[in-house]
Write a protein that holds these residues in place. Structure first.
Motif, PDB file in Angstrom:
ATOM      1  N   THR A  22       0.859  -1.189   0.000  1.00 28.80           N
ATOM      2  CA  THR A  22       0.000   0.000   0.000  1.00 28.80           C
ATOM      3  C   THR A  22       0.891   1.234   0.000  1.00 28.80           C
ATOM      4  O   THR A  22       2.064   1.167  -0.310  1.00 28.80           O
ATOM      5  N   TRP A  24       0.517   5.765  -0.646  1.00 28.48           N
ATOM      6  CA  TRP A  24      -0.396   6.869  -0.985  1.00 28.48           C
ATOM      7  C   TRP A  24      -1.008   6.583  -2.356  1.00 28.48           C
ATOM      8  O   TRP A  24      -0.482   5.799  -3.129  1.00 28.48           O
ATOM      9  N   TYR A  25      -2.135   7.233  -2.619  1.00 32.29           N
ATOM     10  CA  TYR A  25      -2.939   6.910  -3.797  1.00 32.29           C
ATOM     11  C   TYR A  25      -2.716   7.956  -4.882  1.00 32.29           C
ATOM     12  O   TYR A  25      -2.920   9.148  -4.663  1.00 32.29           O
ATOM     13  N   ASP A  55       1.114   3.469  -3.783  1.00 35.39           N
ATOM     14  CA  ASP A  55       0.319   2.248  -3.865  1.00 35.39           C
ATOM     15  C   ASP A  55       0.269   1.781  -5.320  1.00 35.39           C
ATOM     16  O   ASP A  55      -0.292   2.476  -6.166  1.00 35.39           O
ATOM     17  N   SER A  58      -2.936   1.895  -7.397  1.00 35.55           N
ATOM     18  CA  SER A  58      -3.469   3.191  -7.836  1.00 35.55           C
ATOM     19  C   SER A  58      -2.933   3.591  -9.208  1.00 35.55           C
ATOM     20  O   SER A  58      -3.555   4.371  -9.930  1.00 35.55           O
ATOM     21  N   GLY A 102      -4.836   7.411   0.634  1.00 36.76           N
ATOM     22  CA  GLY A 102      -4.270   6.094   0.422  1.00 36.76           C
ATOM     23  C   GLY A 102      -4.416   5.349   1.744  1.00 36.76           C
ATOM     24  O   GLY A 102      -4.669   5.963   2.788  1.00 36.76           O
ATOM     25  N   PRO A 212     -10.963   9.448  -4.234  1.00 34.58           N
ATOM     26  CA  PRO A 212     -10.154   9.921  -5.368  1.00 34.58           C
ATOM     27  C   PRO A 212     -10.878  10.926  -6.263  1.00 34.58           C
ATOM     28  O   PRO A 212     -10.263  11.878  -6.760  1.00 34.58           O
TER      29      PRO A 212
END
Length: 228
Positions: A22, A24-25, A55, A58, A102, A212
């Motif tokens: 994982t 951050w997105y 991540d 993403s 995220g 998002p």
């Protein structure tokens, strides 16, 4: 003079005990950065400093041009972050702090003493405090100098229980952002009519986005609040 914004990324790269990576997105950094990069000076920090984990899921999910351009051309933004604790006591040098979402922040920024100190300092210095998706979870027990919760009686949003359920990750996170924030805000949690819809909550200097799809809106709300 252009305002100064401190972006905060996670340093955590494992999704609970799922064995999955994982971090951050992608669109939750790419979109606000895109909105603000030519209007403000952006500094990026993370608890450990150095490279902040993106991540990988993403990268697949975010097919939009802004996210993909950012991924291809702006890796220096997340590969050279400064240590978060180096900003304690420096709220006066900034105009806003923004936490990128995220799943990572759920593990190393929630209940993080440095992060909580920064949130308190920024808020009490009259600065903007903002976050998107899972990152508003960092605010659930952020306290001010008088011991009160920053988000008490303030409208707030974040990744919802329904969205977490649809991801199949309800058990992977330490707690559900919606539940924690709804309790701490005294029932002021708000969300889009449908899961994955855009929702930005602005309560004075507190700016939060649901998911998002809300990342651009959060960047625009920060710009508006800064008058840029």
């Amino acid at each position: 003079m252009a305002p100064n914004i401190l972006f905060v990324l996670t340093s955590h790269n494992k999704l609970g005990d799922t064995g999955k990576p994982t971090g951050w997105y992608l669109p939750e950094l790419a979109h606000p950065y895109h909105v603000l990069r030519n209007k403000a000076n952006i500094t990026v920090a993370s608890p450990a400093g150095g490279e902040s984990p993106l991540d990988p899921s993403s990268i697949e999910a975010a097919k939009d041009d802004v996210s993909q351009d950012f991924y291809k051309n702006d890796s220096a933004v997340w590969k050279n972050t400064q240590k978060l604790d180096s900003f304690v006591g420096k709220a006066k040098d900034f105009d806003a702090i923004f936490y990128v979402g995220g799943h990572g922040p759920m593990f190393d920024l929630v209940d993080n003493p440095t992060s909580q100190q920064l949130i308190k300092e920024f808020w009490e210095a009259g600065k903007i405090v903002s976050a998107v998706c899972h990152a508003p979870a960092v605010l659930y027990d952020a306290k001010l100098s008088d011991g009160s919760l920053l988000i008490k009686d303030r409208e707030v949003t974040a990744f919802t229980n329904a969205e977490e359920e649809q991801m199949g990750l309800t058990k992977a996170v330490p707690f559900l952002p919606e539940d924690a924030l709804n309790k701490a805000s005294n029932g002021k949690f708000v969300k889009a009519a449908e899961p994955w819809g855009e929702k930005v909550a602005v309560s004075g200097r507190l700016i939060t986005g649901q998911n998002p799809a809300s990342a651009t809106g959060v960047g625009e709300a920060i710009a508006k609040a800064l008058g840029i």
